[in-house]
Design a protein around this motif. Structure first.
Motif, PDB file in Angstrom:
ATOM      1  N   SER A 101       5.966   4.536  -0.311  1.00 34.81           N
ATOM      2  CA  SER A 101       5.597   3.422  -1.188  1.00 34.81           C
ATOM      3  C   SER A 101       5.014   3.929  -2.501  1.00 34.81           C
ATOM      4  O   SER A 101       5.268   3.366  -3.573  1.00 34.81           O
ATOM      5  N   TYR A 124       5.734  -6.803 -10.644  1.00 34.49           N
ATOM      6  CA  TYR A 124       4.984  -7.024  -9.406  1.00 34.49           C
ATOM      7  C   TYR A 124       5.886  -7.627  -8.335  1.00 34.49           C
ATOM      8  O   TYR A 124       5.834  -7.236  -7.164  1.00 34.49           O
ATOM      9  N   SER A 125       6.723  -8.581  -8.713  1.00 36.93           N
ATOM     10  CA  SER A 125       7.632  -9.213  -7.754  1.00 36.93           C
ATOM     11  C   SER A 125       8.599  -8.195  -7.171  1.00 36.93           C
ATOM     12  O   SER A 125       8.847  -8.188  -5.957  1.00 36.93           O
ATOM     13  N   ALA A 128       6.749  -5.983  -4.662  1.00 35.50           N
ATOM     14  CA  ALA A 128       6.521  -6.657  -3.383  1.00 35.50           C
ATOM     15  C   ALA A 128       7.784  -6.679  -2.525  1.00 35.50           C
ATOM     16  O   ALA A 128       7.707  -6.608  -1.297  1.00 35.50           O
ATOM     17  N   GLU A 129       8.944  -6.789  -3.165  1.00 37.43           N
ATOM     18  CA  GLU A 129      10.202  -6.765  -2.423  1.00 37.43           C
ATOM     19  C   GLU A 129      10.479  -5.381  -1.841  1.00 37.43           C
ATOM     20  O   GLU A 129      11.092  -5.261  -0.775  1.00 37.43           O
ATOM     21  N   SER A 132       5.430  -3.318   1.464  1.00 37.63           N
ATOM     22  CA  SER A 132       4.124  -3.978   1.541  1.00 37.63           C
ATOM     23  C   SER A 132       3.053  -3.293   0.704  1.00 37.63           C
ATOM     24  O   SER A 132       2.181  -3.955   0.132  1.00 37.63           O
ATOM     25  N   PRO A 135       2.967  -2.944  -4.257  1.00 33.75           N
ATOM     26  CA  PRO A 135       2.173  -3.620  -5.304  1.00 33.75           C
ATOM     27  C   PRO A 135       0.797  -2.997  -5.490  1.00 33.75           C
ATOM     28  O   PRO A 135       0.361  -2.782  -6.635  1.00 33.75           O
ATOM     29  N   CYS A 145      -6.467  -6.405   0.418  1.00 34.09           N
ATOM     30  CA  CYS A 145      -5.084  -6.885   0.346  1.00 34.09           C
ATOM     31  C   CYS A 145      -4.777  -7.751   1.558  1.00 34.09           C
ATOM     32  O   CYS A 145      -5.130  -7.402   2.686  1.00 34.09           O
ATOM     33  N   ARG A 148       1.308  -9.566   3.626  1.00 35.98           N
ATOM     34  CA  ARG A 148       1.920  -8.292   4.022  1.00 35.98           C
ATOM     35  C   ARG A 148       1.281  -7.136   3.261  1.00 35.98           C
ATOM     36  O   ARG A 148       1.667  -5.986   3.431  1.00 35.98           O
ATOM     37  N   GLU A 150       0.644  -7.890  -0.207  1.00 41.27           N
ATOM     38  CA  GLU A 150       1.013  -8.200  -1.592  1.00 41.27           C
ATOM     39  C   GLU A 150      -0.033  -9.035  -2.333  1.00 41.27           C
ATOM     40  O   GLU A 150       0.000  -9.108  -3.563  1.00 41.27           O
ATOM     41  N   ARG A 151      -0.961  -9.678  -1.609  1.00 39.32           N
ATOM     42  CA  ARG A 151      -2.009 -10.467  -2.265  1.00 39.32           C
ATOM     43  C   ARG A 151      -3.228  -9.568  -2.435  1.00 39.32           C
ATOM     44  O   ARG A 151      -3.897  -9.219  -1.458  1.00 39.32           O
TER      45      ARG A 151
END
Length: 282
Positions: A101, A124-125, A128-129, A132, A135, A145, A148, A150-151
């Motif tokens: 990652s 960012y989108s 995230a794809e 996990s 981002p 976080c 998954r 991403e927040r």
């Protein structure tokens, strides 16, 4: 004239906490985790003088790797120019330290710095794809976080020193999550985040935990033994990072972590390091 060459460091992370909250309808697990980037990194080098996209490494890099997909998806979505990217790895594989990652996030940083063809939201989108942890690893530092992963809620910097220890064997993230069955247990991520906001090292050490550790220890007994040895060597807290098999101990100083490293020469990987702040410009 724009330089055709660029480089960046792709920093690893540790999960100070990892709470598995529930299994979602989409098949993924809902998580809550406190992560910090650490001074252990892969090196990425880009040559933008090419028209095509190529990603290579000094290890066996599968075509579907996060780094490969990051480069190709950025180019496909933006129609930008090419890049040949080379990865020199230092983060061990199958360790729970976010190596693949981190490489993906590093590729995105290189492409965005060169071409600037995506908005922050679009970048960012895509991150995230890709995975996990991608981002979070775009920027690093310390964060709580959720989802998954991403927040992301940034947390204050806290100076932590680590000893990272990994046995020769790795663990499959997919298999480990597949082996989980409810109830998943209580999480400690909110407790850890509160301790970091308060600068309370003792409270943070008490909150360090990993909801995947028991399942991992059943698969690989050396994980529990490494954690025990880290505590015996003076770690304030010791736990497995992510889905393993690497474990970390938190020490008061880097010198203490380096001294403790001398007792782990029998392990496949051992590295004393510190937590680091925002990696976006590195």
């Amino acid at each position: 004239m724009m330089n055709d060459f660029a480089e960046t460091r792709a920093f690893a992370k540790v999960n100070l906490t990892l709470d598995v909250l529930k299994k979602r309808a989409d098949g993924y697990h809902e998580l809550s985790t406190v992560m910090q980037t650490i001074d252990l990194y892969d090196e990425l080098y880009a040559d933008f003088s090419h028209e095509d996209i190529a990603v290579t490494a000094d290890f066996d890099l599968p075509e579907g790797s996060v780094a490969y997909r990051a480069a190709h998806e950025y180019a496909r979505r933006t129609g930008c120019g090419g890049a040949h990217i080379k990865i020199r790895a230092h983060i061990p594989e199958m360790a729970g330290l976010g190596g693949s990652s981190a490489d993906g996030a590093g590729v995105l940083r290189l492409m965005q710095r060169r071409y600037g063809a995506m908005s922050g939201a679009e970048l960012y989108s895509l991150a995230a794809e890709l995975g996990s942890d991608v981002p979070f690893l775009l920027h690093g530092a310390t964060a709580l976080c959720r989802g998954r992963g991403e927040r992301i809620e940034p947390l204050p910097d806290i100076n932590l020193c680590y000893l990272i220890v990994k046995p020769a064997e790795g663990i499959s993230t997919r298999q480990l999550f597949s082996a989980l069955t409810p109830p998943y247990g209580e999480g400690r991520s909110e407790q850890a985040a509160a301790a970091i906001r308060a600068g309370d090292m003792d409270a943070l050490a008490a909150a360090v935990s990993n909801g995947l550790a028991k399942a991992a220890e059943k698969e690989l007994g050396s994980i529990a033994e490494i954690k025990r040895r880290l505590k015996s060597a003076g770690a304030l807290a010791a736990e497995m990072s992510g889905s393993g098999s690497a474990c970390f101990g938190i020490f008061e100083t880097l010198a203490q972590a380096q001294r403790a490293a001398e007792t782990f020469r029998d392990m496949a990987f051992c590295h004393a390091c510190a937590g680091i702040g925002n990696t976006e410009q590195m």
